[in-house]
Design a protein around this motif. Structure first.
Motif, PDB file in Angstrom:
ATOM      1  N   ASP A 136       0.799  -1.225   0.000  1.00 36.93           N
ATOM      2  CA  ASP A 136       0.000   0.000   0.000  1.00 36.93           C
ATOM      3  C   ASP A 136       0.835   1.279   0.000  1.00 36.93           C
ATOM      4  O   ASP A 136       0.946   1.959  -1.016  1.00 36.93           O
ATOM      5  CB  ASP A 136      -0.979  -0.009   1.193  1.00 36.93           C
ATOM      6  N   LYS A 142       1.483   9.083  -1.866  1.00 38.80           N
ATOM      7  CA  LYS A 142       0.979   9.846  -0.712  1.00 38.80           C
ATOM      8  C   LYS A 142       2.102   9.940   0.310  1.00 38.80           C
ATOM      9  O   LYS A 142       2.650   8.907   0.728  1.00 38.80           O
ATOM     10  CB  LYS A 142      -0.228   9.148  -0.083  1.00 38.80           C
ATOM     11  N   LYS A 220      -3.558  -1.315  -7.052  1.00 37.36           N
ATOM     12  CA  LYS A 220      -3.275   0.071  -6.647  1.00 37.36           C
ATOM     13  C   LYS A 220      -2.825   0.903  -7.856  1.00 37.36           C
ATOM     14  O   LYS A 220      -3.195   2.073  -7.987  1.00 37.36           O
ATOM     15  CB  LYS A 220      -2.224   0.104  -5.534  1.00 37.36           C
ATOM     16  N   ARG A 234     -10.012   6.784  -5.741  1.00 33.01           N
ATOM     17  CA  ARG A 234      -8.970   6.365  -4.777  1.00 33.01           C
ATOM     18  C   ARG A 234      -9.510   6.271  -3.355  1.00 33.01           C
ATOM     19  O   ARG A 234      -8.965   5.540  -2.517  1.00 33.01           O
ATOM     20  CB  ARG A 234      -7.786   7.337  -4.860  1.00 33.01           C
ATOM     21  N   LEU A 237      -9.949   3.008  -1.355  1.00 30.77           N
ATOM     22  CA  LEU A 237      -8.847   2.358  -0.631  1.00 30.77           C
ATOM     23  C   LEU A 237      -8.930   2.628   0.875  1.00 30.77           C
ATOM     24  O   LEU A 237      -8.205   2.025   1.656  1.00 30.77           O
ATOM     25  CB  LEU A 237      -7.489   2.853  -1.149  1.00 30.77           C
ATOM     26  N   ASN A 238      -9.806   3.546   1.252  1.00 32.17           N
ATOM     27  CA  ASN A 238      -9.953   3.861   2.681  1.00 32.17           C
ATOM     28  C   ASN A 238     -11.002   3.003   3.376  1.00 32.17           C
ATOM     29  O   ASN A 238     -11.395   3.302   4.510  1.00 32.17           O
ATOM     30  CB  ASN A 238     -10.320   5.342   2.865  1.00 32.17           C
TER      31      ASN A 238
END
Ligand code: GLY
Length: 350
Positions: A136, A142, A220, A234, A237-238
């Motif tokens: 990840d 990020k 990803k 995106r 992904l949380n």
């Protein structure tokens, strides 16, 4: 060795395989004209892997300096960040030089943010040494540090120029740290791929690590190329993260990120099933696999306290908070819910 090419603002390879660390100098020399490299790691990784890394970098002709800080999330702060920037300046790193992040998510996030800011941006390479970083945080650009008001509240999007994932480094991980990575892997299955989740049910991640990491990085890659700056797709992904961050915070970070995300996924899924948002059976299916991977799913915190903690999360917009919810196994969607409804989610999800 497997290679996944990521096409974000810049294109870069993620290479995954056994024993890549001892050749990292060769791989890095193929993507940079840097003369100096600052290797950044924490004290745990320093003792394990910095010597091999530096040997390889020096053999490839780089001059190397090393910045080491104390392991743990508490180091991902402005003080350590500024010390790193000062260190880079003292060592006279130039715009064309390079930072290498050797370690887990904390090292990757902090180094990446320093790379984004130093001289208005220098290149960096990620060498993840935890499963969570491999699947990840090392991919997608990020970068961030934490401030008193919350985790990852200051940061930048800054893509690495290369990601080198040596799966041999995963063999020295503590069981719980390895399990943290498994939570993120199961998340990919819940959000995007039921078949993958089915396989993970009968074959533990550790039995097919290289394929699992490659598959997650491919997912990803697709997400990041569609939505590099996290304005839409995106966000999926949380899944499990809003609830998970709330639990992490009220446990004062005694509960690890992965365990909190696993609990967050289970809590939101149970609540969604009760509210008719997702198909029946999702709750039992997910809990079964999370228990198989050894995640504790019962924590004794009040829904009110969890809701308040979740509301301090940066994803809040006015009176609504965006939650990622499952519609069925292998498919999640975003849902804006009123902040008043959060307590109900934590109550129903118990
Ligand atoms: N870790 C979630 C993301 O990269 O968007």
């Amino acid at each position: 060795m497997k290679t996944v090419k990521v096409n974000a603002g810049v294109s870069y390879d993620v290479i995954i395989g056994k024993g890549l660390l001892s050749d990292c100098g060769k791989y890095i020399s193929e993507i940079t004209k840097a003369k100096k490299i600052c290797l950044v790691c924490d004290d745990t990784v320093d003792a394990l892997y910095s010597r091999d890394t530096i040997n390889s970098l020096e053999s490839a002709g780089f001059s190397v300096c090393k910045f080491v800080f104390e392991h743990g999330e508490k180091s991902k702060n402005a003080t350590v960040f500024l010390s790193l920037l000062n260190f880079l300046a003292e060592k006279h790193l130039s715009r064309s030089d390079l930072l290498v992040a050797l370690g887990g998510g904390v090292v990757g996030d902090l180094t990446g943010f320093a790379a984004a800011c130093y001289l208005r941006g220098v290149d960096f390479v990620q060498i993840p040494t935890t499963l969570l970083a491999a699947v990840d945080s090392s991919v997608g650009g990020k970068t961030a540090i934490d401030i008193e008001a919350g985790k990852n509240l200051v940061g930048a999007f800054h893509q690495p120029r290369l990601v080198i994932c040596d799966t041999n480094t995963l063999s020295t991980l503590d069981r719980d740290i390895y399990r943290d990575g498994c939570a993120e892997i199961l998340k990919y299955g819940m959000v995007y791929d039921k078949d993958f989740l089915e396989k993970l049910k009968t074959r533990h991640v550790s039995e097919w690590e290289e394929e699992v990491i490659t598959h997650c990085v491919e997912i990803k890659r697709d997400v990041v190329s569609e939505d590099e700056f996290d304005r839409g797709a995106r966000a999926l992904l949380n899944f499990g993260h809003t609830a998970g961050h709330a639990l992490e915070a009220i446990s004062r970070f005694e509960i690890s990120h992965g365990a909190a995300v696993a609990w967050g996924m289970a809590t939101v899924t149970r609540a969604c099933e009760a509210l008719g948002i997702c198909e029946k059976g999702c709750d039992e299916y997910l809990r079964d696999i999370l228990v198989k991977y050894g995640f504790p799913l019962e924590y004794d915190y009040e829904p009110d306290a969890l809701a308040n903690s979740a509301l301090s999360d940066k994803k809040r917009t006015g009176d609504t908070v965006t939650l990622i919810v499952p519609s069925k196994i292998g498919k999640c969607v975003t849902k804006d819910i009123n902040t008043d409804k959060l307590k109900e989610i934590f109550t129903l999800g118990r």
